[in-house]
Design a protein around this motif. Structure first.
Motif, mmCIF file in Angstrom:
data_model
loop_
_atom_site.group_PDB
_atom_site.id
_atom_site.type_symbol
_atom_site.label_atom_id
_atom_site.label_comp_id
_atom_site.label_asym_id
_atom_site.label_seq_id
_atom_site.Cartn_x
_atom_site.Cartn_y
_atom_site.Cartn_z
ATOM 1 N N GLU A 153 0.760 -1.307 0.027
ATOM 2 C CA GLU A 153 -0.045 0.114 -0.090
ATOM 3 C C GLU A 153 0.864 1.303 -0.111
ATOM 4 O OE1 GLU A 153 -4.058 -0.654 2.252
ATOM 5 O OE2 GLU A 153 -2.623 -1.881 3.294
ATOM 6 N N GLU A 154 1.965 1.382 0.924
ATOM 7 C CA GLU A 154 2.817 2.350 0.746
ATOM 8 C C GLU A 154 3.556 2.477 -0.390
ATOM 9 O OE1 GLU A 154 6.621 4.002 3.205
ATOM 10 O OE2 GLU A 154 5.931 2.281 3.979
ATOM 11 N N VAL A 155 3.967 1.234 -0.999
ATOM 12 C CA VAL A 155 4.551 1.285 -2.397
ATOM 13 C C VAL A 155 3.919 1.767 -3.377
ATOM 14 C CG1 VAL A 155 5.516 -0.378 -4.060
ATOM 15 C CG2 VAL A 155 6.371 -0.589 -1.512
ATOM 16 N N ALA A 156 2.703 1.561 -3.452
ATOM 17 C CA ALA A 156 1.642 1.990 -4.599
ATOM 18 C C ALA A 156 1.655 3.566 -4.468
ATOM 19 C CB ALA A 156 0.565 1.177 -4.405
ATOM 20 N N GLU A 157 1.647 4.061 -3.531
ATOM 21 C CA GLU A 157 1.429 5.524 -3.365
ATOM 22 C C GLU A 157 2.488 6.331 -3.752
ATOM 23 O OE1 GLU A 157 -0.489 6.978 0.393
ATOM 24 O OE2 GLU A 157 -2.363 6.012 -0.016
ATOM 25 N N ARG A 158 3.748 5.628 -3.087
ATOM 26 C CA ARG A 158 5.039 6.478 -3.333
ATOM 27 C C ARG A 158 5.513 6.310 -4.856
ATOM 28 N NH1 ARG A 158 9.079 5.817 1.754
ATOM 29 N NH2 ARG A 158 9.967 7.636 0.300
ATOM 30 N N ARG A 189 -7.704 -3.612 -2.447
ATOM 31 C CA ARG A 189 -7.525 -2.229 -1.437
ATOM 32 C C ARG A 189 -6.807 -1.171 -2.285
ATOM 33 N NH1 ARG A 189 -5.119 -3.759 4.315
ATOM 34 N NH2 ARG A 189 -6.685 -5.554 4.027
ATOM 35 N N ILE A 190 -5.795 -1.802 -2.897
ATOM 36 C CA ILE A 190 -5.086 -0.625 -3.480
ATOM 37 C C ILE A 190 -5.900 -0.012 -4.542
ATOM 38 C CG2 ILE A 190 -2.986 -0.237 -4.929
ATOM 39 C CD1 ILE A 190 -1.776 -2.323 -3.203
ATOM 40 N N LYS A 191 -6.493 -0.925 -5.270
ATOM 41 C CA LYS A 191 -7.495 -0.129 -6.379
ATOM 42 C C LYS A 191 -8.621 0.743 -5.897
ATOM 43 C CE LYS A 191 -9.389 0.632 -10.131
ATOM 44 N NZ LYS A 191 -8.623 1.647 -11.009
ATOM 45 N N GLU A 192 -9.016 0.368 -4.371
ATOM 46 C CA GLU A 192 -10.177 1.134 -3.956
ATOM 47 C C GLU A 192 -9.425 2.507 -3.276
ATOM 48 O OE1 GLU A 192 -11.864 -1.454 -1.034
ATOM 49 O OE2 GLU A 192 -12.965 -2.446 -2.322
ATOM 50 N N PRO A 199 -3.795 2.880 -13.460
ATOM 51 C CA PRO A 199 -4.159 1.665 -13.553
ATOM 52 C C PRO A 199 -3.444 0.605 -12.765
ATOM 53 C CG PRO A 199 -3.668 2.622 -15.745
ATOM 54 C CD PRO A 199 -3.256 3.409 -14.675
ATOM 55 N N ILE A 200 -4.242 -0.429 -11.999
ATOM 56 C CA ILE A 200 -3.706 -1.468 -11.084
ATOM 57 C C ILE A 200 -4.083 -2.655 -11.902
ATOM 58 C CG2 ILE A 200 -3.885 -2.684 -9.053
ATOM 59 C CD1 ILE A 200 -2.592 0.249 -8.844
ATOM 60 N N PHE A 201 -3.130 -3.571 -12.147
ATOM 61 C CA PHE A 201 -3.160 -4.773 -12.716
ATOM 62 C C PHE A 201 -2.971 -5.886 -11.853
ATOM 63 C CE2 PHE A 201 -1.652 -2.113 -16.517
ATOM 64 C CZ PHE A 201 -2.875 -1.988 -16.971
ATOM 65 N N GLY A 202 -3.658 -6.980 -11.740
ATOM 66 C CA GLY A 202 -3.513 -8.105 -10.950
ATOM 67 C C GLY A 202 -2.865 -9.166 -11.627
ATOM 68 N N ASN A 203 -1.995 -9.991 -10.757
ATOM 69 C CA ASN A 203 -1.330 -10.806 -11.246
ATOM 70 C C ASN A 203 -1.228 -12.397 -10.378
ATOM 71 O OD1 ASN A 203 2.205 -11.846 -11.553
ATOM 72 N ND2 ASN A 203 0.466 -12.220 -13.170
ATOM 73 N N LYS A 216 -11.988 -10.041 -11.259
ATOM 74 C CA LYS A 216 -12.434 -8.923 -12.164
ATOM 75 C C LYS A 216 -13.560 -8.078 -11.256
ATOM 76 C CE LYS A 216 -14.162 -6.843 -16.148
ATOM 77 N NZ LYS A 216 -15.359 -6.244 -15.639
ATOM 78 N N ASN A 217 -14.630 -8.685 -10.983
ATOM 79 C CA ASN A 217 -15.582 -8.383 -10.153
ATOM 80 C C ASN A 217 -15.388 -8.202 -8.547
ATOM 81 O OD1 ASN A 217 -17.169 -8.434 -12.419
ATOM 82 N ND2 ASN A 217 -18.059 -10.351 -11.719
ATOM 83 N N ARG A 218 -14.688 -9.067 -7.993
ATOM 84 C CA ARG A 218 -14.396 -8.779 -6.644
ATOM 85 C C ARG A 218 -13.364 -7.890 -6.399
ATOM 86 N NH1 ARG A 218 -12.444 -14.346 -3.662
ATOM 87 N NH2 ARG A 218 -14.367 -15.122 -4.290
ATOM 88 N N TYR A 219 -12.158 -7.720 -6.984
ATOM 89 C CA TYR A 219 -11.198 -6.756 -6.539
ATOM 90 C C TYR A 219 -11.291 -5.466 -7.525
ATOM 91 C CZ TYR A 219 -9.976 -11.249 -4.120
ATOM 92 O OH TYR A 219 -9.968 -12.264 -3.229
ATOM 93 N N GLY A 220 -11.911 -5.612 -8.583
ATOM 94 C CA GLY A 220 -11.914 -4.166 -9.055
ATOM 95 C C GLY A 220 -10.707 -3.683 -9.810
ATOM 96 N N VAL A 221 -9.949 -4.599 -10.133
ATOM 97 C CA VAL A 221 -8.788 -4.182 -11.024
ATOM 98 C C VAL A 221 -8.938 -3.765 -12.370
ATOM 99 C CG1 VAL A 221 -7.405 -5.843 -9.668
ATOM 100 C CG2 VAL A 221 -8.260 -6.913 -11.816
ATOM 101 N N ASP A 222 -8.086 -3.164 -12.983
ATOM 102 C CA ASP A 222 -8.191 -2.505 -14.421
ATOM 103 C C ASP A 222 -7.683 -3.414 -15.481
ATOM 104 O OD1 ASP A 222 -8.668 0.202 -13.761
ATOM 105 O OD2 ASP A 222 -7.010 0.210 -12.480
#
Length: 346
Positions: A153-158, A189-192, A199-203, A216-222
């Motif tokens: 979460e900190e990494v994504a913001e910074r 959570r990061i996407k929210e 854009p946030i891509f899940g892997n 896609k539906n549960r986590y809302g990733v791009d």
């Protein structure tokens, strides 16, 4: 969706960078079967600077692949900046930074997932890349070093704050390597997070259309990044797209479609690697493409011994005759098996 000048579908499917797998021939096959954006195998920043032949060769990209990104890794700010500038000279669509590879020989050099223990260094390395290229810079990383130090979460913001244009997150820590089930909870959570605008891509562990739709539906990733599930089964991209659009499954690939893809892959391998390495390095793929066919071993044994396209094509014609009308079950990787990934990094 748009990443600066890169135009992507509304919900793109990305081919993950995989060492010794996602070379131009394999990328060509995946592009032809629905991958929306792809990346090179990861490239050592120090290797690029010292003009290492293997590293330089990984810079090869082709128009048919676009959009395509060059992925670099390293632990030195100056080297990362210089390698970003070198990568830009071959005109990729973006430069991606690998902060996720967990293999020991990468981590001990303070690169890949090793940087997860030092967020200020991660920020400085990213800034160095952003400063040295006009291309969009993206990052692929993990949740953290281990369960006690999850810091995504900190990494994504910074990283967003210093200029990255997209973030792909593998839902495991470095300590997990590729074992256990990927945890997408933090990715969601990061996407929210209202601060996150990129854009946030899940892997991690996406190996079926149903799972892609659920995540896609549960986590809302791009978008979703797919790696091991595409090995031997590039059809997964179009299968997911069709399922997301219609709720229905495409028919499983026939033996004719499988052989057609093998021929495509082999021809591109010969074009790019030449008559010797093009044959030799294709051998690792036959098992994956023909998995699920009964008594295929006799043909597979021949395919890995032959040295010309014509000889191999003769065996493929025999395969077509033997398995005409037979539909193999879908090739799903068991993720505990340790399918190819960056652990094969040199």
């Amino acid at each position: 969706m748009q990443i600066e000048q890169i135009i992507l579908p509304e919900f793109p499917l990305l081919l993950a960078p995989m060492e010794d797998v996602s070379d131009p021939p394999f990328r060509s096959v995946c592009k032809a079967n629905g991958a929306d954006m792809m990346y090179t195998e990861f490239i050592s920043s120090e290797g690029l600077i010292r003009d290492a032949i293997k590293s330089r060769r990984k810079l090869d990209i082709f128009e048919e692949e676009r959009p395509v990104g060059i992925q670099i890794f390293g632990g030195d700010e100056e080297a990362m900046g210089m390698s970003a500038a070198i990568a830009a000279t071959v005109n990729p669509d973006l430069v991606d930074i690998n902060f996720g590879c967990p293999v020991k020989k990468v981590v001990t050099k303070g690169a890949g997932a090793g940087v997860l223990r030092d967020i200020p260094l991660m920020v400085r390395l990213t800034e160095a890349v952003v400063r040295n290229t006009k291309l969009p810079v993206t990052v692929k990383t993990r949740l953290g070093w281990d369960e006690s130090s999850i810091n995504i979460e900190e990494v994504a913001e910074r990283l967003q704050d210093v200029g990255i244009k997209a973030l792909a997150i593998h839902g495991r820590t470095r300590a997990q390597m590729y074992k256990g089930e990927a945890d997408w909870t933090l990715i969601g959570r990061i996407k929210e997070n209202p601060r996150i605008k990129i854009p946030i891509f899940g892997n991690g562990d996406i190996n079926s259309p149903e799972k892609a739709l659920e995540y896609k539906n549960r986590y809302g990733v791009d978008g979703i990044m797919i790696g091991r599930a595409a090995i031997g089964y590039p059809w997964i991209f179009n299968e997911i797209k069709h399922f997301l659009q219609t709720g229905e499954h495409l028919p499983l690939p026939t033996i004719q479609q499988r052989v057609e893809v093998i021929r495509h892959h082999l021809k591109r391998s010969l074009e790019w690697k030449g008559p010797v390495y093009g044959i030799l390095e294709m051998r690792r793929h036959y098992t994956n493409y023909l998995k699920g066919f009964p008594n295929i071993k006799e043909f597979r044994s021949k395919l890995v011994q032959l040295n010309t396209y014509e000889e191999i094509d003769d065996i493929l014609k025999q395969v077509l005759i033997r398995y005409d009308g037979f539909i193999a079950e879908k090739n799903l990787w068991s993720f505990a098996e340790g399918a190819p990934n960056c652990e094969t990094a040199k």
